[in-house]
Motif scaffolding. Structure first.
Motif, PDB file in Angstrom:
ATOM      1  N   MET A   1     -25.401  50.158 -39.415  1.00  0.00           N
ATOM      2  CA  MET A   1     -25.098  48.844 -38.839  1.00  0.00           C
ATOM      3  C   MET A   1     -25.168  47.797 -39.960  1.00  0.00           C
ATOM      4  SD  MET A   1     -24.855  49.163 -35.405  1.00  0.00           S
ATOM      5  CE  MET A   1     -25.499  47.757 -34.552  1.00  0.00           C
ATOM      6  N   ALA A   2     -24.488  46.674 -39.763  1.00  0.00           N
ATOM      7  CA  ALA A   2     -24.498  45.590 -40.756  1.00  0.00           C
ATOM      8  C   ALA A   2     -25.916  45.054 -40.905  1.00  0.00           C
ATOM      9  CB  ALA A   2     -23.569  44.480 -40.316  1.00  0.00           C
ATOM     10  N   THR A   3     -26.392  44.982 -42.138  1.00  0.00           N
ATOM     11  CA  THR A   3     -27.758  44.506 -42.384  1.00  0.00           C
ATOM     12  C   THR A   3     -27.732  43.015 -42.683  1.00  0.00           C
ATOM     13  OG1 THR A   3     -27.526  45.190 -44.688  1.00  0.00           O
ATOM     14  CG2 THR A   3     -28.623  46.718 -43.209  1.00  0.00           C
ATOM     15  N   ASN A   4     -28.884  42.356 -42.413  1.00  0.00           N
ATOM     16  CA  ASN A   4     -28.933  40.902 -42.572  1.00  0.00           C
ATOM     17  C   ASN A   4     -29.847  40.417 -43.689  1.00  0.00           C
ATOM     18  OD1 ASN A   4     -31.421  41.371 -41.463  1.00  0.00           O
ATOM     19  ND2 ASN A   4     -30.936  40.507 -39.457  1.00  0.00           N
ATOM     20  N   GLY A   5     -30.449  41.350 -44.421  1.00  0.00           N
ATOM     21  CA  GLY A   5     -31.284  40.955 -45.556  1.00  0.00           C
ATOM     22  C   GLY A   5     -32.710  40.611 -45.194  1.00  0.00           C
TER      23      GLY A   5
ATOM     24  N   LYS B   1     -37.669  42.612 -41.374  1.00  0.00           N
ATOM     25  CA  LYS B   1     -38.016  43.089 -40.030  1.00  0.00           C
ATOM     26  C   LYS B   1     -36.842  42.866 -39.079  1.00  0.00           C
ATOM     27  CE  LYS B   1     -42.516  43.939 -40.522  1.00  0.00           C
ATOM     28  NZ  LYS B   1     -43.027  45.275 -40.368  1.00  0.00           N
ATOM     29  N   GLY B   2     -36.850  43.613 -37.987  1.00  0.00           N
ATOM     30  CA  GLY B   2     -35.857  43.398 -36.938  1.00  0.00           C
ATOM     31  C   GLY B   2     -34.865  44.536 -36.816  1.00  0.00           C
ATOM     32  N   LYS B   3     -33.924  44.317 -35.902  1.00  0.00           N
ATOM     33  CA  LYS B   3     -32.955  45.355 -35.554  1.00  0.00           C
ATOM     34  C   LYS B   3     -32.044  45.729 -36.733  1.00  0.00           C
ATOM     35  CE  LYS B   3     -30.114  46.625 -31.629  1.00  0.00           C
ATOM     36  NZ  LYS B   3     -29.496  46.184 -30.383  1.00  0.00           N
ATOM     37  N   ASN B   4     -31.499  44.756 -37.429  1.00  0.00           N
ATOM     38  CA  ASN B   4     -30.588  44.996 -38.553  1.00  0.00           C
ATOM     39  C   ASN B   4     -31.256  44.717 -39.888  1.00  0.00           C
ATOM     40  OD1 ASN B   4     -28.648  45.541 -36.622  1.00  0.00           O
ATOM     41  ND2 ASN B   4     -27.914  43.447 -36.592  1.00  0.00           N
TER      42      ASN B   4
END
Length: 120
Positions: free
Chosen positions: A15-19, A22-25
């Motif tokens: 999945m696209a990561t957000n940097g 913590k968290g889903k992505n």
């Protein structure tokens, strides 16, 4: 990870990561690389060369004795012919899948013979 299945191309795409840690992505932001589908994923697919060879072999050799018997069952059989053909083919070939495939194959041969007889 999400497994994306599209035809023969089976691969694991992230999945696209957000940097954010913590968290889903979560995870480091990266660029996904589109990979060529593996050659092994087309295993079992009928190629042109093999299809041609099988066609020529069938033309030259004809049907084997048990296939001729199946063809005769199809020609003479009434309402329960399909089931009898299936049971006979399963006995000879061992599995349900092979028996059903053989039954359909011999039905196609019968249809071709009928079409040839109607045309000539």
């Amino acid at each position: 990870h999400v497994i994306s299945i599209s035809g023969a191309n089976i691969g694991i795409s992230k999945m696209a990561t957000n940097g954010i840690a913590k968290g889903k992505n979560s995870g480091h932001v990266t660029e996904t690389i589109e990979r060529k589908p593996k050659a092994s994923h087309r295993k079992g697919t009928l190629g042109k060369r093999v299809a041609l060879c099988r066609e020529i072999a069938r033309e030259v050799c004809g049907l084997s004795p048990y296939e001729r018997r199946i063809l005769d069952m199809i020609k003479t059989g009434g309402s329960a012919a399909d089931k009898r053909v299936y049971k006979f083919a399963k006995r000879r070939l061992g599995t349900h899948k092979r028996a059903v495939a053989k039954r359909e194959d011999i039905k196609a041969v019968n249809a071709a013979q009928r079409a040839k007889a109607a045309g000539a």
